[in-house]
Scaffold this motif. Structure first.
Motif, PDB file in Angstrom:
ATOM      1  N   PRO A 442      -7.302  -2.963  -3.731  1.00 19.11           N
ATOM      2  CA  PRO A 442      -5.936  -2.876  -3.204  1.00 19.11           C
ATOM      3  C   PRO A 442      -4.919  -2.980  -4.333  1.00 19.11           C
ATOM      4  O   PRO A 442      -5.064  -3.821  -5.239  1.00 19.11           O
ATOM      5  N   ALA A 443      -3.896  -2.141  -4.312  1.00 17.91           N
ATOM      6  CA  ALA A 443      -2.880  -2.139  -5.378  1.00 17.91           C
ATOM      7  C   ALA A 443      -2.217  -3.505  -5.514  1.00 17.91           C
ATOM      8  O   ALA A 443      -1.873  -3.936  -6.622  1.00 17.91           O
ATOM      9  N   LEU A 444      -2.054  -4.210  -4.387  1.00 21.86           N
ATOM     10  CA  LEU A 444      -1.399  -5.520  -4.421  1.00 21.86           C
ATOM     11  C   LEU A 444      -2.240  -6.575  -5.152  1.00 21.86           C
ATOM     12  O   LEU A 444      -1.730  -7.634  -5.513  1.00 21.86           O
ATOM     13  N   ASP A 477       3.506   5.814  -4.374  1.00 20.38           N
ATOM     14  CA  ASP A 477       3.238   4.548  -3.685  1.00 20.38           C
ATOM     15  C   ASP A 477       1.743   4.420  -3.386  1.00 20.38           C
ATOM     16  O   ASP A 477       1.306   4.504  -2.246  1.00 20.38           O
ATOM     17  N   PRO A 478       0.950   4.192  -4.426  1.00 15.93           N
ATOM     18  CA  PRO A 478      -0.506   4.145  -4.212  1.00 15.93           C
ATOM     19  C   PRO A 478      -0.914   2.860  -3.505  1.00 15.93           C
ATOM     20  O   PRO A 478      -0.400   1.786  -3.798  1.00 15.93           O
ATOM     21  N   LYS A 479      -1.844   2.976  -2.575  1.00 12.73           N
ATOM     22  CA  LYS A 479      -2.359   1.794  -1.882  1.00 12.73           C
ATOM     23  C   LYS A 479      -3.570   1.216  -2.610  1.00 12.73           C
ATOM     24  O   LYS A 479      -3.927   0.058  -2.408  1.00 12.73           O
ATOM     25  N   LEU A 480      -4.214   2.060  -3.430  1.00 16.68           N
ATOM     26  CA  LEU A 480      -5.387   1.609  -4.181  1.00 16.68           C
ATOM     27  C   LEU A 480      -5.171   1.839  -5.662  1.00 16.68           C
ATOM     28  O   LEU A 480      -4.468   2.761  -6.068  1.00 16.68           O
ATOM     29  N   ARG A 481      -5.803   0.975  -6.482  1.00 18.61           N
ATOM     30  CA  ARG A 481      -5.775   1.152  -7.947  1.00 18.61           C
ATOM     31  C   ARG A 481      -7.210   1.205  -8.465  1.00 18.61           C
ATOM     32  O   ARG A 481      -8.106   0.514  -7.951  1.00 18.61           O
TER      33      ARG A 481
END
Length: 611
Positions: A442-444, A477-481
């Motif tokens: 998750p990007a967060l 706005d990526p949700k995954l990294r």
């Protein structure tokens, strides 16, 4: 293993000369000297006498102008995977030795030999013959802290047992079925599991324990047949220092008692009035079983030994220090009995967890468990690094495979999968090549993985022995990294395990939610069909076996290296098993592509026919 080979013998030497030398140095021998041109053989009554002859004579005693070379006499059929390394610096740390030996291959067993010499001696068994040969070539004569290492083969009973029967006709086995427990049935002798004892001592007593020029600590190691590491450089300025004792349970207890007596004597001489308790360090995952239901186990130990035992709070644990302090107060003899009982419980827990890991490890092919550093020396086929120091690596925390952060429910091995202190990224003969895996998180969660000023990702990279990088964000706005992990299979296992665990710990997944991530690995485009299989048979079998979702996207355009992506989604063990199975398929493809001997140009010399 008591027959000696004596090399570099002068043509003028006689049996009487050898008799005189052995008598002069008080080395017993149990038979006559068998003198040949340039060398000789002799039998010693036991291993101790043989070791004394090697230590005292080899490279040190001259006969008719030639320095004698003395080593174990090893028949060629037993000159396989087992080495003896002598003249090791006396205060060399075990973890340094482990790292040095691992450079040349997979170490199945490493055990210290008790000798009367100041320097240390170890017997090492490698997984393969070529690894032992390489270690012999590289280490023999090499300098370490001004000591020249001496390496020689010692009889490898396993090799002798596995070899063909002497004098038997080719194609025919030995008469009758193999006897129960014989090597023919695949059984091998079980080495005892040796768990080190870790204690904390007040810093002001460290000098007394070491003694002048190290004499006191040297005497303790000789008397108790143990190896003792005093970690003086750890926690500079701290009030206490850790000591690690490597030996049998009896040896550990004896060394511990001696250290307590030295501290008590030093306290009396320096008028130190405070009570000096025994402080034992143990991994948190053992503590629940040590305490027992409603504290029954601990209460029984207290009643049986007449001591008072307290255990440090869970709050004292940190992410990279999962040990708790067990404080025992009472007279020295009572503390010594309590130490025996406490460590007995810990060893039982360890053996139970190791058995659980052995069952799980059979599911994941291609992993070198020795290099993972999960087990102590003495565990069959396992590495010694766990016996050196407590793992400084991250505590587990992957609830998806039975491990809860700082909980006592999951087995110890699950929490330690990312914990070995030995870097694994160095390439050396016998080690698998580096692999690259792209893991999507998750990007967060990126901040939690990187840590303050990049500390967490640096520590994780060091402990796993892998290169770990976070790729730049793709899109607005990526949700995954994407996390790029490079390293051999063992480093991949540890790094990915820790990443799965960190996401769970930081609550990026719910309390009852399993951590499931997507991983990408690249395969040569010509091998993609083998991963898929005819009509998708192989990929379907992979999914059924591993419980992971495995997808080879159709209509991919190969990259500049002619590679395509395979996507793997699932929980940690599912992802690991799928990755290893796919690497197994790729290895098979590579082997099939290699030219067979004799199939090349006419310059190849024809192989002689076997008669």
């Amino acid at each position: 293993m008591n027959k000696l080979y004596i090399g570099n013998v002068s043509a003028e030497a006689s049996e009487e000369d050898f008799e005189t030398i052995f008598e002069q140095w008080k080395i017993p021998h149990s038979g006559p000297f068998l003198l040949k041109t340039g060398y000789a053989f002799v039998d010693c009554p036991d291993e101790k006498a043989a070791m004394k002859a090697i230590d005292v004579l080899s490279g040190k005693v001259e006969l008719h102008g030639k320095l004698l070379e003395v080593e174990h006499s090893v028949p060629k059929r037993q000159r396989n995977c087992k080495l003896q390394i002598r003249n090791i610096p006396p205060h060399m740390q075990w973890e340094v030795l482990d790292g040095m030996l691992a450079q040349y291959g997979s170490v199945e067993n490493c055990e210290q030999v008790n000798t009367d010499t100041e320097t240390a001696v170890v017997n090492v068994r490698y997984a393969a013959k070529d690894q032992a040969r390489l270690a012999m070539e590289k280490l023999n004569g090499s300098m370490m802290e001004n000591y020249a290492l001496k390496v020689s083969y010692i009889p490898d009973e396993m090799a002798a047992a596995e070899g063909p029967p002497a004098g038997g006709r080719r194609g025919f086995g030995a008469r009758g079925p193999p006897r129960s427990g014989s090597p023919g049935l695949g059984a091998r002798p079980k080495d005892p599991i040796i768990i080190p004892l870790r204690i904390m001592v007040p810093t002001q007593f460290v000098g007394a324990i070491i003694g002048k020029e190290g004499n006191t600590i040297r005497n303790i190691t000789k008397q108790t047949h143990s190896k003792i590491d005093i970690h003086r450089k750890e926690n500079a300025g701290a009030a206490e220092k850790p000591i690690t004792i490597h030996s049998t349970p009896e040896g550990c207890s004896s060394a511990c008692t001696t250290i307590m007596e030295i501290m008590q004597k030093e306290a009396a001489e320096t008028k130190f009035t405070e009570e000096i308790p025994l402080k034992i360090l143990a991994h948190n995952n053992f503590v629940g079983r040590l305490i027992g239901k409603e504290g029954r186990n601990l209460k029984k130990i207290e009643q049986d030994t007449g001591t008072k035992i307290t255990i440090s709070s869970l709050q004292d644990l940190t992410l990279y220090n999962p040990e708790r302090t067990i404080t025992v107060t009472g007279p020295i003899d009572a503390c010594a009995r309590a130490e025996e009982e406490v460590m007995k419980k810990i060893r039982e827990s360890y053996e139970s967890d190791m058995a659980a890991m052995n069952l799980q490890s059979n599911l994941i092919p291609g992993l070198n468990l020795n290099a993972l550093g999960l087990f102590p020396s003495g565990a069959p086929g396992m590495g010694p690094s766990m016996s050196s120091i407590p793992p400084p690596g991250a505590h587990g925390g992957c609830s998806s495979f039975g491990c809860s952060p700082y909980g006592g429910e999951g087995p110890f091995w699950a929490s330690m999968l990312s914990a070995s202190s030995q870097p694994l990224c160095c390439k050396s003969p016998g080690h698998p090549e580096s692999e690259t895996v792209h893991l999507f998180i998750p990007a967060l969660a990126v901040g939690a993985i990187i840590g303050k000023q990049g500390q967490h990702i640096k520590q994780l990279s060091h402990f796993a022995g892998a290169s770990i990088k976070i790729a730049p964000a793709e899109g607005a706005d990526p949700k995954l990294r994407k996390v790029i992990i490079s390293g051999p299979p063992e480093a991949q296992f540890k790094a990915q395990c820790r990443l799965f665990g960190k996401l769970k710990e930081e609550n990026f997944f719910g309390p009852k939610e399993e951590v499931k991530l997507e991983a990408h690995i690249k395969v040569p485009s010509f091998a993609a069909g083998r991963v898929i299989g005819k009509g998708g048979k192989t990929v379907n079998e992979l999914q059924n076996l591993t419980c992971a979702e495995v997808v080879v996207p159709r209509d991919q355009t190969p990259d500049e290296n002619d590679q395509v992506i395979v996507k793997i989604s699932g929980h940690f063990f599912a992802c690991q098993l799928a990755q290893r199975k796919i690497q197994e398929i790729l290895a098979q493809v590579r082997r099939q592509q290699q030219p067979k001997p004799g199939s090349g140009s006419g310059s190849q010399t024809p192989q002689p026919r076997r008669k």
